[in-house]
Design an enzyme around this catalytic site. Structure first.
Site, short mmCIF file in Angstrom:
data_model
loop_
_atom_site.label_atom_id
_atom_site.label_comp_id
_atom_site.label_asym_id
_atom_site.label_seq_id
_atom_site.Cartn_x
_atom_site.Cartn_y
_atom_site.Cartn_z
N CYS A 6 -3.93 10.15 4.65
CA CYS A 6 -4.09 9.57 5.79
C CYS A 6 -4.54 10.69 6.93
CB CYS A 6 -2.90 9.02 6.49
SG CYS A 6 -2.93 8.43 8.20
N HIS A 61 0.92 -1.21 -0.12
CA HIS A 61 -0.02 -0.09 -0.03
C HIS A 61 0.92 1.21 0.05
CE1 HIS A 61 -3.84 2.02 1.35
NE2 HIS A 61 -2.93 3.05 1.70
N ASN A 65 -2.75 8.35 -2.20
CA ASN A 65 -2.57 6.80 -2.57
C ASN A 65 -2.19 6.76 -4.03
OD1 ASN A 65 -3.57 5.55 -0.09
ND2 ASN A 65 -5.34 6.44 -0.59
#
Length: 318
Positions: free
Chosen positions: A251, A218, A260
């Site tokens: 985040c 990730h 992301n």
């Protein structure tokens, strides 16, 4: 242009990659405004229709902490679940698990930390205490036939603690897997990782008896490393990659974390390598263009920007 890259197979890479789509959860939780539940439900449906087979739909974190996803129950009642598509949700504790199970969820994710500071900031408890909190969640879920994935954040650096030792990440990740989690997603929460770091971390897990078949990656693109880091993970045998449609998200607990890895950017690279994903890139781009309109800002994805411009009429030649 055809909207597709030329294909060149490379040795040492998997034939197929599963994209674990996190946009509806990890992406939208970081938005400043609350997206209407109707829009969220349509987003999930469009992502599934584009060929994504794992779409993380929402989170049962307390709405005080993530108000953008306070409508989790409402969303799940609206989802039109497509055959062959998984719709996991994030749960923080047993109360979240209770809420998820009440809505027939068949897959959940827990969110751990590789560092003490982030565990206290994100989960309001120590690293050891957080794992104690997850233990009954994983036990109850697996006994009920619910698949459990574990996220491990701050694997490549922490904004408060700085560099995180590889041994510390491996040790904590193994503890989460030992609870009974089926998969561990290694998170580069602040986007500081580089390919050599990725390779070293995956080698560390292998030495601890954890092969790439139990791992996912990730990556955030804070320093423009998300795609090269993904390629390094693929070369190490990883076949599950997290990504977010249009590159949205970050985040909410780490200010230095930008978006992301964009699902479209990932699919473009994988298409060029001849790696199957089952994803219709055109449909995905169209969905992210629509989502950008709903959010009131352009998509940060380079592929979305490029392909959406190709679809625009050429007024100079009209």
């Amino acid at each position: 242009m055809t909207g597709l890259p030329m294909e060149f197979r490379a040795e040492g890479l998997p034939d197929r990659v599963t994209i674990y789509e996190v946009g509806p959860r990890d992406g939208l939780q970081n938005e400043k405004t609350v997206v209407p539940v109707e829009t969220k439900a349509l987003l999930v449906s469009r992502l599934a229709a584009a060929g994504l087979t794992a779409v993380e739909s929402t989170s049962f974190v307390h709405p005080t902490w993530v108000p953008q996803l306070a409508d989790a129950e409402d969303l799940l009642t609206r989802l039109d679940r497509a055959p062959g598509v998984r719709y996991p949700v994030l749960v923080p504790n047993e109360r979240g698990l209770d809420r998820a199970m009440a809505h027939g969820v068949t897959e959940i994710a827990i969110f751990g930390s590789a560092t003490e500071t982030f565990a206290r900031r994100n989960l309001n408890r120590s690293l050891d205490a957080s794992i104690e909190m997850f233990t009954p969640v994983v036990t109850r879920a697996t006994e009920a036939g619910i698949r459990v994935r574990a996220y491990l954040s701050m694997c490549f650096g922490d904004p408060w603690e700085g560099p995180v030792p590889v041994e510390q990440v491996v040790r904590t990740g193994v503890r989460l897997l030992d609870l009974g989690c089926a998969e561990l997603s290694l998170g580069d929460t602040i986007g500081a990782g580089t390919p050599g770091h990725v390779t070293t971390l995956l080698t560390g897990f292998a030495a601890a008896g954890v092969g790439p078949e139990r791992l996912a990656v990730h990556f955030h693109d804070t320093y423009g490393q998300a795609l090269v880091n993904t390629l390094a993970a693929l070369r190490a045998g990883v076949t599950v990659v997290d990504a977010s449609a249009g590159g949205i998200g970050g985040c909410p607990y780490a200010r230095s974390a930008t978006g992301n890895l964009a699902t479209e950017d990932l699919v473009w690279m994988l298409n060029g390598l001849g790696i199957a994903t089952g994803v219709d890139l055109g449909a995905l781009v169209t969905t992210s263009v629509w989502l950008a309109g709903e959010l009131g800002r352009p998509s940060p994805s380079r592929v979305v920007q490029a392909l959406s411009k190709e679809q625009e009429p050429d007024h100079a030649q009209a």
